[in-house]
Enzyme design. Structure first.
Site, PDB file in Angstrom:
ATOM      1  N   PRO A   2      36.694  34.779 -13.398  1.00  0.00           N
ATOM      2  CA  PRO A   2      36.124  33.835 -12.430  1.00  0.00           C
ATOM      3  C   PRO A   2      35.062  32.945 -13.053  1.00  0.00           C
ATOM      4  O   PRO A   2      34.034  33.432 -13.518  1.00  0.00           O
ATOM      5  CB  PRO A   2      35.510  34.736 -11.363  1.00  0.00           C
ATOM      6  CG  PRO A   2      35.829  36.130 -11.755  1.00  0.00           C
ATOM      7  CD  PRO A   2      36.299  36.143 -13.153  1.00  0.00           C
ATOM      8  N   GLU A   3      35.322  31.652 -13.054  1.00  0.00           N
ATOM      9  CA  GLU A   3      34.325  30.657 -13.419  1.00  0.00           C
ATOM     10  C   GLU A   3      34.014  29.881 -12.148  1.00  0.00           C
ATOM     11  O   GLU A   3      34.422  30.288 -11.069  1.00  0.00           O
ATOM     12  CB  GLU A   3      34.871  29.746 -14.527  1.00  0.00           C
ATOM     13  CG  GLU A   3      35.318  30.551 -15.754  1.00  0.00           C
ATOM     14  CD  GLU A   3      35.956  29.702 -16.840  1.00  0.00           C
ATOM     15  OE1 GLU A   3      35.632  28.517 -16.947  1.00  0.00           O
ATOM     16  OE2 GLU A   3      36.780  30.245 -17.595  1.00  0.00           O
ATOM     17  N   HIS A  94      39.482  50.797  -7.600  1.00  0.00           N
ATOM     18  CA  HIS A  94      38.460  50.003  -8.270  1.00  0.00           C
ATOM     19  C   HIS A  94      37.425  49.419  -7.310  1.00  0.00           C
ATOM     20  O   HIS A  94      36.601  48.599  -7.701  1.00  0.00           O
ATOM     21  CB  HIS A  94      39.117  48.886  -9.096  1.00  0.00           C
ATOM     22  CG  HIS A  94      39.946  49.386 -10.231  1.00  0.00           C
ATOM     23  ND1 HIS A  94      41.098  48.756 -10.643  1.00  0.00           N
ATOM     24  CD2 HIS A  94      39.794  50.465 -11.033  1.00  0.00           C
ATOM     25  CE1 HIS A  94      41.630  49.438 -11.663  1.00  0.00           C
ATOM     26  NE2 HIS A  94      40.851  50.476 -11.910  1.00  0.00           N
ATOM     27  N   ARG A 113      36.387  46.814 -14.296  1.00  0.00           N
ATOM     28  CA  ARG A 113      35.569  47.215 -15.444  1.00  0.00           C
ATOM     29  C   ARG A 113      34.095  47.422 -15.119  1.00  0.00           C
ATOM     30  O   ARG A 113      33.272  47.512 -16.036  1.00  0.00           O
ATOM     31  CB  ARG A 113      35.723  46.182 -16.558  1.00  0.00           C
ATOM     32  CG  ARG A 113      37.113  46.213 -17.114  1.00  0.00           C
ATOM     33  CD  ARG A 113      37.330  45.289 -18.258  1.00  0.00           C
ATOM     34  NE  ARG A 113      38.781  45.091 -18.410  1.00  0.00           N
ATOM     35  CZ  ARG A 113      39.342  44.139 -19.108  1.00  0.00           C
ATOM     36  NH1 ARG A 113      38.615  43.282 -19.734  1.00  0.00           N
ATOM     37  NH2 ARG A 113      40.637  44.034 -19.182  1.00  0.00           N
ATOM     38  N   ARG A 156      20.784  18.722 -30.654  1.00  0.00           N
ATOM     39  CA  ARG A 156      21.177  20.136 -30.788  1.00  0.00           C
ATOM     40  C   ARG A 156      22.134  20.283 -31.966  1.00  0.00           C
ATOM     41  O   ARG A 156      23.093  19.531 -32.109  1.00  0.00           O
ATOM     42  CB  ARG A 156      21.834  20.653 -29.507  1.00  0.00           C
ATOM     43  CG  ARG A 156      20.821  20.988 -28.431  1.00  0.00           C
ATOM     44  CD  ARG A 156      21.368  21.996 -27.428  1.00  0.00           C
ATOM     45  NE  ARG A 156      20.315  22.829 -26.904  1.00  0.00           N
ATOM     46  CZ  ARG A 156      19.516  22.470 -25.903  1.00  0.00           C
ATOM     47  NH1 ARG A 156      19.662  21.318 -25.305  1.00  0.00           N
ATOM     48  NH2 ARG A 156      18.554  23.272 -25.496  1.00  0.00           N
TER      49      ARG A 156
END
Length: 275
Positions: A2-3, A94, A113, A156
């Site tokens: 998920p972003e 889960h 996880r 940068r």
DNA sequence: GGCTTTGTTTTATA
DNA sequence: GTATAAAACAAAGC
């Protein structure tokens, strides 16, 4: 994974069903998931009896607003799923946290996880929710302009890959949308931020906004196991041009897509289209 | 059973 | 203090 577009899709899916509901009971099956408060009993006690007043998003964090100024902030990390289920449905192995709401509805936090986290905080305590308080500007927002991106890149020396993944600089981009945005902008991921010229920054700004809004439009990328709150997959994986396509021919030019490690992450790009 | 996976935090170094 | 890079960490599937 998920972003921002996946998290936004989840938020849109749970906003209506959750708003106005009251928390009747809370089950924590895995204590590690609760990032704050330290005491699980306190987490349960504080959450019980609260009414959900709204649902929003910042970066990859889901914010469930509650009565009395409390907020339940959730981060899905790699494999987290926030699911709406009827109370009668059998609990998945889960499932780590269950929030029982009135009307027989459950909000269940599944986490294969156990990387995901939930934080229950007052509005002025957001610094206790991991990196929530230090997030950079949101893509698609008025604050995210070509000029602000130029400032982020300026001087940068680190790679654009690392810069785009840094949540303190820009919020919500993860590995998939990062690689896709760089392909669409024609920029190699190992370029340094400071090496980008004005045209490239403009192209990158446009590519980020485009790829993120397309991701939202197609309800996210279900590359491995992402699903929305109703368990439905997104379809942006069908639009991916480089991510997960290492060794395959580029859609634009036919060159073989490279897969390398940059900034410690698997990175996909076309050696010919990206300069 | 080592390798891979990702987002974030932490640590080390310049 | 800042920029950067690398390591650590979480856990499970293959």
């Amino acid at each position: 994974m998920p972003e921002m577009p996946e998290v936004e899709t989840v938020v849109r899916g749970i906003r209506e069903p959750l708003t106005g509901r009251k928390v009747e009971q809370v089950e924590v099956k895995e204590a590690m998931i609760i990032g704050y408060p330290d005491s699980i009993d306190e987490f349960k006690l504080e959450l019980k009896g609260k009414t959900i007043t709204g649902v929003s998003r910042r970066g990859k964090y889901i914010i469930i607003e509650l009565s009395q100024g409390k907020r339940l902030i959730t981060h899905l990390r790699m494999t987290g799923k926030l699911l709406l289920k009827p109370r009668t449905e059998p609990v998945h192995k889960h499932t780590r946290v269950i929030i029982h709401l009135d009307g027989g509805l459950d909000l269940r936090f599944n986490n294969m996880r156990k990387f995901g986290r939930m934080y229950l905080l007052d509005e002025d305590e957001s610094e206790k929710a991991g990196g929530f308080a230090t997030l950079g500007p949101e893509p698609l927002s008025p604050e995210f302009t070509v000029e602000s991106l130029a400032d982020i890149m300026a001087a940068r020396t680190t790679t654009v890959k690392a810069i785009l993944l840094n949540q303190q600089l820009i919020a919500g981009i993860g590995n998939i949308y990062c690689d896709e945005a760089l392909f669409r902008a024609g920029i190699r991921p190992d370029r340094s931020g400071g090496s980008l010229d004005k045209e490239e920054i403009k192209a990158l700004h446009q590519a980020i906004n485009k790829v993120i809004s397309a991701g939202i439009k197609f309800q996210g990328t279900s590359f491995s196991d992402y699903v929305n709150a109703l368990g439905e997959k997104g379809s942006f994986q069908e639009m991916l041009k480089v991510y997960g396509r290492g060794g395959e021919p580029c859609i634009e030019c036919g060159s073989i897509i490279a897969k390398v490690k940059i900034a410690g992450r698997s990175t996909h790009f076309c050696p010919k289209c990206q300069r």
